[in-house]
Write an enzyme that holds these catalytic residues in place. Structure first.
Site, short mmCIF file in Angstrom:
data_model
loop_
_atom_site.label_atom_id
_atom_site.label_comp_id
_atom_site.label_asym_id
_atom_site.label_seq_id
_atom_site.Cartn_x
_atom_site.Cartn_y
_atom_site.Cartn_z
N ASN A 70 3.75 -1.38 2.34
CA ASN A 70 5.06 -0.93 2.80
C ASN A 70 6.15 -1.58 1.98
O ASN A 70 5.98 -2.69 1.45
CB ASN A 70 5.26 -1.22 4.29
CG ASN A 70 5.93 -2.57 4.53
OD1 ASN A 70 7.15 -2.69 4.48
ND2 ASN A 70 5.12 -3.60 4.76
N CYS A 127 9.77 -12.06 2.46
CA CYS A 127 9.73 -10.60 2.36
C CYS A 127 9.68 -10.18 0.90
O CYS A 127 10.60 -10.46 0.13
CB CYS A 127 10.93 -9.96 3.03
SG CYS A 127 10.84 -8.16 2.94
C1 LIG Z 1 5.80 -1.84 8.27
C2 LIG Z 1 5.86 -3.34 8.19
C3 LIG Z 1 7.09 -3.98 8.38
C4 LIG Z 1 7.18 -5.37 8.31
N1 LIG Z 1 8.39 -5.99 8.52
C5 LIG Z 1 8.46 -7.35 8.52
C6 LIG Z 1 9.69 -8.03 8.81
O1 LIG Z 1 10.73 -7.42 9.10
N2 LIG Z 1 9.70 -9.39 8.77
C7 LIG Z 1 8.56 -10.12 8.48
O2 LIG Z 1 8.61 -11.35 8.47
N3 LIG Z 1 7.38 -9.50 8.23
C8 LIG Z 1 7.31 -8.15 8.25
N4 LIG Z 1 6.10 -7.53 8.01
C9 LIG Z 1 4.89 -8.35 7.74
C10 LIG Z 1 4.07 -8.54 9.00
O3 LIG Z 1 4.81 -9.17 10.03
C11 LIG Z 1 2.80 -9.38 8.69
O4 LIG Z 1 3.18 -10.64 8.17
C12 LIG Z 1 1.87 -8.72 7.69
O5 LIG Z 1 1.85 -7.32 7.87
C13 LIG Z 1 0.44 -9.28 7.76
O6 LIG Z 1 -0.13 -9.10 9.04
P1 LIG Z 1 -1.05 -7.82 9.44
O7 LIG Z 1 -2.09 -7.69 8.36
O8 LIG Z 1 -1.58 -8.15 10.80
O9 LIG Z 1 -0.13 -6.65 9.45
C14 LIG Z 1 5.99 -6.14 8.05
C15 LIG Z 1 4.77 -5.47 7.89
C16 LIG Z 1 4.68 -4.11 7.98
C17 LIG Z 1 3.34 -3.45 7.80
#
Ligand SMILES: Cc1cc2nc3c(=O)[nH]c(=O)nc-3n(C[C@H](O)[C@H](O)[C@H](O)COP(=O)(O)O)c2cc1C
Length: 301
Positions: free
Chosen positions: A69, A130
Site C-alpha cells: 500500500n 511510514c
Molecule cells: C492500508 C494500510 C495502512 C496503514 N496505515 C498506517 C498508518 O497510518 N500508520 C502506521 O503507523 N502504520 C500504518 N500501516 C502499517 C500497519 O499498521 C502495520 O505496521 C503493517 O501493516 C504490518 O502489520 P500487518 O502485517 O499485520 O499488517 C498501514 C498498513 C496498511 C496495510
C-alpha cells in the site's frame, strides 16, 4: 482461563491483542462486527497536525501472501480528530491509542501535545516509519539521530504512554530502538511495512501511483519476528510486536520472542473478527499447556 493482562509502561491492557494503525479505521467501523471492548487496545488511523490528501490511486496491490500500500497517511488532521472523532470513540471500553505522524520534530510534538489534552486517550504510537510519504515519516526512523530528535521533542510535550513505531527498512533496528529508549520512549512497536514494489508488465508501469509501497501481511512475519527478538534483547522497555500476525500461533511466536503485546493489521481485511479469534486462541493455548499467566511465555524463547 489464564490471566492475559499485560502492561505497556503505565498502560494496563486487559489482553495483549491490539489493532494496527491504518487497518482498523477508528474502531467504529468494526463496532457491529466484534465486541471492541474485548480488545487490549485499538490503535487508530495515522493522524497528522495538518490534513493530508494521501497519494494518488492506485495505492494498493495484492502480492503473494500479502499486500502493498501507498495510502500516504490520508487523514483530516488532529483538530478534526479532536473535535469530531474523539467524541465518538472516547467511551469505547478499551485503550484508544492515536498513531501520530509528522514532517518535523516540532510538527510531531505539536500534534502529540493536542492529543495529550484528550482525557480518554491514554497513549500515542509515534509513527517514525511510514515509507509512503515524501516529507518526514520513515526518514526519522532510519537513523538513530532522526529517531532521537522526534522522540525527544515529543517527550517534552507528551506526558502519557509513548510508544514509538519502528521501521524495518534499516540495517540495525536494535540500535534505533535503544536510541528511542534513551530519549524516554515507554515502549517500541515493530514492524511498520517493508518497502516493496510490483509492476504491471503490460502497461510497463508500477502497480502503485508512487512507484513503491509498504509490504504487509503473512509474507513479512519471519522478518518481523526476527526483529522483535533482536529488539527485545536490546532494550528494557516493553516491545509490541506486529507484522503478518493472522493466527494465535503467530501471536504466541511474537510473545515467545519477547513481545509483551501484539498488533494485527492486514489480517483484519480478510477476517474482521481475527483479533478476537487470536485473543481466544492465545487463551486456549495457555490453558492447554497449563499456563496460568501470559507472562509465563513472554520472552520464554
Ligand atoms: C492500508 C494500510 C495502512 C496503514 N496505515 C498506517 C498508518 O497510518 N500508520 C502506521 O503507523 N502504520 C500504518 N500501516 C502499517 C500497519 O499498521 C502495520 O505496521 C503493517 O501493516 C504490518 O502489520 P500487518 O502485517 O499485520 O499488517 C498501514 C498498513 C496498511 C496495510
Amino acid at each position: 482461563m489464564a490471566d492475559l493482562r499485560v502492561n505497556i509502561g503505565a498502560l494496563a491492557l486487559k489482553n495483549p491483542v491490539m489493532t494496527a494503525s491504518g487497518t482498523f479505521g477508528y474502531g467504529l467501523e468494526f463496532a457491529d462486527l466484534i465486541p471492541l471492548d474485548g480488545l487490549g487496545g485499538i490503535i487508530v488511523k495515522g493522524t497528522t497536525l495538518k490534513p493530508r490528501e494521501g497519494n494518488d490511486y492506485p495505492r494498493m496491490a495484492e502480492t503473494a501472501s500479502g499486500m502493498l500500500n501507498c495510502v500516504g497517511l490520508q487523514n483530516k488532521g488532529v483538530d478534526y480528530f479532536c473535535e469530531h472523532i474523539y467524541p465518538q470513540i472516547k467511551d469505547i471500553d478499551t485503550n484508544m491509542i492515536v498513531n501520530v505522524s509528522g514532517s518535523s520534530p516540532e510538527d510531531y510534538a505539536e500534534c502529540a501535545a493536542r492529543i495529550d489534552a484528550l482525557e480518554n486517550i491514554p497513549a500515542i504510537e509515534l509513527n517514525i516509519s511510514c515509507p509512503n510519504v515524501k516529507d518526514g515519516g520513515m526518514a526519522f526512523g532510519t537513523t538513530c539521530q532522526g529517531a532521537e530528535s522526534v522522540v525527544k521533542a515529543v517527550r517534552e510535550r507528551y506526558h502519557k504512554t509513548l510508544i514509538v513505531k519502528l521501521s524495518p527498512n534499516v540495517t540495525n533496528i536494535a540500535d534505533i530502538a535503544k536510541a528511542c529508549e534513551a530519549q524516554g520512549a515507554d515502549s517500541v512497536s515493530l514492524i511498520n511495512t517493508l518497502m516493496g514494489m510490483a509492476i504491471d508488465i503490460e502497461r510497463r508501469k508500477s502497480l502503485l501511483s508512487i512507484g513503491t509501497g509498504g509490504l504487509s501481511g503473512p509474507c513479512v512475519k519471519p522478518v518481523a519476528l526476527r526483529m522483535v527478538w533482536q529488539v527485545a534483547k536490546a532494550v528494557n522497555i516493553p516491545v509490541v510486536g506486529l507484522g503478518g500476525i493472522t493466527t494465535a500461533t503467530d501471536a504466541i511466536e511474537f510473545l515467545m520472542a519477547g513481545a509483551t503485546a501484539i498488533e494485527i493489521g492486514t489480517a483484519n481485511f480478510l477476517d474482521p473478527a481475527v483479533t478476537i479469534k487470536v485473543r481466544d486462541g492465545i487463551n486456549e493455548w495457555l490453558d492447554a499447556h497449563g499456563c496460568k499467566d501470559i507472562h509465563e511465555i513472554i520472552g520464554c524463547l
